[in-house]
Motif scaffolding. Structure first.
Motif, PDB file in Angstrom:
ATOM      1  N   ARG A 154       0.871  -1.372   0.167  1.00  0.00           N
ATOM      2  CA  ARG A 154      -0.022   0.084  -0.183  1.00  0.00           C
ATOM      3  C   ARG A 154       1.027   1.251  -0.065  1.00  0.00           C
ATOM      4  N   GLY A 155       2.195   1.103   0.218  1.00  0.00           N
ATOM      5  CA  GLY A 155       3.003   2.428   0.229  1.00  0.00           C
ATOM      6  C   GLY A 155       2.577   3.245   1.376  1.00  0.00           C
ATOM      7  N   PHE A 156       2.248   4.638   0.976  1.00  0.00           N
ATOM      8  CA  PHE A 156       1.964   5.517   2.083  1.00  0.00           C
ATOM      9  C   PHE A 156       0.464   5.690   2.032  1.00  0.00           C
ATOM     10  N   ASP A 157      -0.159   4.938   1.525  1.00  0.00           N
ATOM     11  CA  ASP A 157      -1.652   4.741   1.662  1.00  0.00           C
ATOM     12  C   ASP A 157      -2.043   4.319   3.180  1.00  0.00           C
ATOM     13  N   PRO A 158      -3.498   4.845   3.544  1.00  0.00           N
ATOM     14  CA  PRO A 158      -3.715   4.590   5.035  1.00  0.00           C
ATOM     15  C   PRO A 158      -3.629   2.886   5.008  1.00  0.00           C
ATOM     16  N   ASN A 159      -3.037   2.364   6.158  1.00  0.00           N
ATOM     17  CA  ASN A 159      -2.714   1.174   6.198  1.00  0.00           C
ATOM     18  C   ASN A 159      -3.688   0.549   7.342  1.00  0.00           C
ATOM     19  N   PRO A 160      -4.549  -0.096   7.218  1.00  0.00           N
ATOM     20  CA  PRO A 160      -5.426  -0.806   8.386  1.00  0.00           C
ATOM     21  C   PRO A 160      -4.393  -1.587   9.286  1.00  0.00           C
TER      22      PRO A 160
END
Length: 141
Positions: free
Chosen positions: A35-41
Motif C-alpha cells: 500500500r505504500g503511503f496509503d492508509p494502512n489498516p
C-alpha cells in the motif's frame, strides 16, 4: 495544580503513544501490504494491540506504573494507599483506553477535563480503577 501532575501525565501519555506508534510502524513494515503511503489498516490494528498490551504488561511488572509513569517519575497507588492490584491494572487499561479507541481519541479530552475538575487531579482511568497518580518520592536511606 502542581499536586495534580497534569502536565507530566500529558507528557507521559504522549510518550506512550509515540512508543506504541513506533512499534506499530516496525510491525507494519514487516508486513508487505503493497500500500505504500496509503492508509494502512494493519498499522492501526497493530497500534491498538501493542498499546493495550503495553498498558497491561508493563504495569504488571512495574508495580502498576505504565511506561509514561516510569518516564515521568510518577507512581500510581490504590485509593487505600497500597500498590494497585491486577483488577485495577486491567480496569485502567481496558476501561481507560477502550473509550479512547471507540471515540477515535476524543476521550482524552474527557479524561483531561475530569483531571481538571477532580480535587486530586484524577482522570477517567484513575476514577474507574480507584487509583491516584502521585509524584514518586525517592526511597529513604
Amino acid at each position: 495544580m502542581s499536586e495534580r501532575n497534569l502536565f507530566l501525565r500529558f507528557i507521559g501519555t504522549g510518550l506512550e503513544l509515540i512508543v506504541s506508534g513506533f512499534l506499530a510502524i516496525l510491525y507494519t513494515q514487516t508486513q508487505n501490504t503493497g500500500r505504500g503511503f496509503d492508509p494502512n489498516p494493519v498499522f492501526w490494528k497493530a497500534f491498538i494491540i501493542i498499546h493495550v498490551a503495553l498498558l497491561i504488561l508493563i504495569p504488571l511488572l512495574a508495580k502498576g506504573r505504565t511506561l509514561g509513569l516510569l518516564l515521568t517519575n510518577l507512581t500510581i497507588e490504590s485509593n487505600s494507599g497500597k500498590p494497585p492490584n491486577i483488577l485495577q491494572i486491567f480496569l485502567r487499561a481496558v476501561l481507560g483506553f477502550g473509550p479512547v479507541i471507540l471515540t477515535q481519541g476524543m476521550w482524552y479530552w474527557v479524561s483531561f477535563v475530569t483531571g481538571l475538575m477532580d480535587s486530586k487531579g484524577r482522570g477517567w482511568s484513575e476514577l474507574i480503577s480507584y487509583t491516584t497518580i502521585k509524584w514518586k518520592e525517592p526511597p529513604l536511606e
